[in-house]
Scaffold this motif. Sequence first.
Motif, PDB file in Angstrom:
ATOM      1  N   ARG A 237     -89.871  18.975-100.730  1.00 39.05           N
ATOM      2  CA  ARG A 237     -89.881  18.736 -99.291  1.00 39.05           C
ATOM      3  C   ARG A 237     -91.218  18.165 -98.830  1.00 39.05           C
ATOM      4  N   THR A 238     -92.307  18.725 -99.336  1.00 38.23           N
ATOM      5  CA  THR A 238     -93.641  18.241 -98.940  1.00 38.23           C
ATOM      6  C   THR A 238     -93.849  16.798 -99.373  1.00 38.23           C
ATOM      7  N   LEU A 239     -93.434  16.476-100.591  1.00 38.88           N
ATOM      8  CA  LEU A 239     -93.590  15.109-101.090  1.00 38.88           C
ATOM      9  C   LEU A 239     -92.776  14.132-100.260  1.00 38.88           C
ATOM     10  N   ALA A 240     -91.526  14.503 -99.967  1.00 36.06           N
ATOM     11  CA  ALA A 240     -90.677  13.613 -99.171  1.00 36.06           C
ATOM     12  C   ALA A 240     -91.247  13.428 -97.769  1.00 36.06           C
ATOM     13  N   GLY A 241     -91.741  14.522 -97.174  1.00 37.83           N
ATOM     14  CA  GLY A 241     -92.312  14.438 -95.839  1.00 37.83           C
ATOM     15  C   GLY A 241     -93.555  13.577 -95.772  1.00 37.83           C
ATOM     16  N   SER A 242     -94.233  13.426 -96.896  1.00 41.97           N
ATOM     17  CA  SER A 242     -95.444  12.591 -96.952  1.00 41.97           C
ATOM     18  C   SER A 242     -95.139  11.155 -97.362  1.00 41.97           C
ATOM     19  N   GLY A 243     -93.852  10.843 -97.539  1.00 45.76           N
ATOM     20  CA  GLY A 243     -93.489   9.482 -97.915  1.00 45.76           C
ATOM     21  C   GLY A 243     -93.800   9.139 -99.358  1.00 45.76           C
ATOM     22  N   VAL A 244     -93.844  10.166-100.212  1.00 44.15           N
ATOM     23  CA  VAL A 244     -94.163   9.943-101.630  1.00 44.15           C
ATOM     24  C   VAL A 244     -92.869   9.816-102.421  1.00 44.15           C
ATOM     25  N   GLU A 245     -92.724   8.721-103.147  1.00 43.07           N
ATOM     26  CA  GLU A 245     -91.572   8.517-104.020  1.00 43.07           C
ATOM     27  C   GLU A 245     -91.874   9.140-105.381  1.00 43.07           C
ATOM     28  N   VAL A 246     -90.971   9.988-105.835  1.00 42.12           N
ATOM     29  CA  VAL A 246     -91.151  10.669-107.124  1.00 42.12           C
ATOM     30  C   VAL A 246     -90.302   9.979-108.180  1.00 42.12           C
ATOM     31  N   GLN A 247     -90.940   9.599-109.268  1.00 42.91           N
ATOM     32  CA  GLN A 247     -90.245   9.005-110.410  1.00 42.91           C
ATOM     33  C   GLN A 247     -90.473   9.904-111.618  1.00 42.91           C
ATOM     34  N   THR A 248     -89.445  10.095-112.419  1.00 42.06           N
ATOM     35  CA  THR A 248     -89.589  10.927-113.612  1.00 42.06           C
ATOM     36  C   THR A 248     -88.983  10.236-114.816  1.00 42.06           C
ATOM     37  N   GLU A 249     -89.558  10.520-115.952  1.00 44.12           N
ATOM     38  CA  GLU A 249     -89.017  10.082-117.247  1.00 44.12           C
ATOM     39  C   GLU A 249     -89.196  11.252-118.205  1.00 44.12           C
ATOM     40  N   LEU A 250     -88.158  12.090-118.291  1.00 44.46           N
ATOM     41  CA  LEU A 250     -88.229  13.344-119.031  1.00 44.46           C
ATOM     42  C   LEU A 250     -87.127  13.348-120.095  1.00 44.46           C
ATOM     43  N   PRO A 251     -87.367  12.762-121.253  1.00 46.66           N
ATOM     44  CA  PRO A 251     -86.332  12.650-122.284  1.00 46.66           C
ATOM     45  C   PRO A 251     -85.803  14.019-122.722  1.00 46.66           C
ATOM     46  N   ALA A 252     -84.476  14.095-122.924  1.00 47.19           N
ATOM     47  CA  ALA A 252     -83.860  15.364-123.295  1.00 47.19           C
ATOM     48  C   ALA A 252     -84.172  15.768-124.724  1.00 47.19           C
ATOM     49  N   GLU A 253     -84.524  14.790-125.565  1.00 45.69           N
ATOM     50  CA  GLU A 253     -84.708  15.091-126.988  1.00 45.69           C
ATOM     51  C   GLU A 253     -86.132  15.503-127.348  1.00 45.69           C
ATOM     52  N   LEU A 254     -86.978  15.727-126.351  1.00 43.11           N
ATOM     53  CA  LEU A 254     -88.350  16.135-126.653  1.00 43.11           C
ATOM     54  C   LEU A 254     -88.378  17.494-127.349  1.00 43.11           C
ATOM     55  N   PRO A 255     -89.312  17.691-128.290  1.00 40.01           N
ATOM     56  CA  PRO A 255     -89.451  19.021-128.905  1.00 40.01           C
ATOM     57  C   PRO A 255     -90.024  20.006-127.903  1.00 40.01           C
ATOM     58  N   LEU A 256     -89.864  21.278-128.191  1.00 39.18           N
ATOM     59  CA  LEU A 256     -90.430  22.319-127.343  1.00 39.18           C
ATOM     60  C   LEU A 256     -91.935  22.412-127.559  1.00 39.18           C
ATOM     61  N   ALA A 257     -92.655  22.664-126.480  1.00 37.88           N
ATOM     62  CA  ALA A 257     -94.093  22.873-126.572  1.00 37.88           C
ATOM     63  C   ALA A 257     -94.374  24.346-126.828  1.00 37.88           C
ATOM     64  N   ALA A 258     -95.562  24.622-127.352  1.00 35.16           N
ATOM     65  CA  ALA A 258     -95.980  26.004-127.584  1.00 35.16           C
ATOM     66  C   ALA A 258     -96.879  26.429-126.436  1.00 35.16           C
TER      67      ALA A 258
END
Length: 375
Positions: A237-258
């Motif tokens: 909500r805060t990002l949208a209210g500030s006019g910030v466009e959010v882009q993501t690239e989060l591949p599903a096949e990434l390994p798990l982090a520790a």
Amino acid sequence: MSEARPGSGEHVLIAEDDPSAARVLRLLLEQAGYRVTIAPDGETALRILDEQGAPDLLLLDWMLPGVSGLEICHLARQRWDALTLPILMVTAKTDPESVYAAFDAGASDYVGKPFRGAELRARIDAHLRTRRLVEERARMEGHLRERDKLFTLGLLAGGVAHDLNNPLAVISAHAQLLLRSAADEESAGQLREIIGGVERCSRIVGDMLNFARRHPTERGPVDAADVARATLRMRERTLAGSGVEVQTELPAELPLAAGDWHQLQQVVLNVIVNAEQALHGRGGTLRVTMSEAAEPAHCVVVEIWNDGPPIPPDVLPHIFDPLFTTKAGDEGTGLGLFICRRIVREHGGWMDVRSDADGTAFVIRLPVYPEPSRT
């Protein structure tokens, strides 16, 4: 820390009016790895010192046209001490009176002509080695002073933060009760300001407590993409209210982090909030991307980029320093990014920042959880 090898790019200024001797000295020192500048007379040597400052070592011929090597030595020593600028006199004047005059003018060493190349290099190496050791000692003492300061600050911060929590909770509770029965909108607005101020204080207290605490990280398998999605939902909500466009690239096949899910969310949240503040009032783009990397170690790479104004070059080297902030007094403690980098390092990872005219990116590398599958 390993000591730099002799001749590892250090700058030697040679004042020598004999072209043949100057060529020999240049060849001798450049073969040993030094950077060499030749001044053919005293006036040129003084101009170079004025324009460029002290070299790593000054090598002077006594008998220079115009201003003598002895005069240059005396003038240079008035500006720089022997540890900052070693000065070697190289001359055919080897009588005791001349030797005494050279040392009296501030020379660090004295080599007679004709000289042996191996001896001259050894003397230069010895003086620069001493200079490097002194510089290293000064850096170590600075690190120790900083460590002691941070330790003391951590103790004070922890105590102050604990003492502040109770009165802040009382103020917030009473303000919320009064808000429910506020007589008019003006009173309600003032009470909301009080509650907002308490929340800012609470965030500062939280930063202080995180700064003071040092505890082992409980590592487990963490889906870094889930951490990013959950954090972005918190700020949607805060990002949208500030006019910030959010882009993501989060591949599903990434390994798990520790790592620790909540601590990693703290890191991601802090960086996203910093991006919001950089884009405040102007809109823009916030991009969160993740990838897998094998070098220098198998890791998940998280990059959080925004196209806000670049971080100034003089600020960038200090961005992770404790208590360093460019924000207004009520907007930051200067601890957030310091704590983030510490959390990432305690996870066995690495965090850095780059910034240019196109925008600013925080890059976080997290070690992959050592399991063969995502079960």
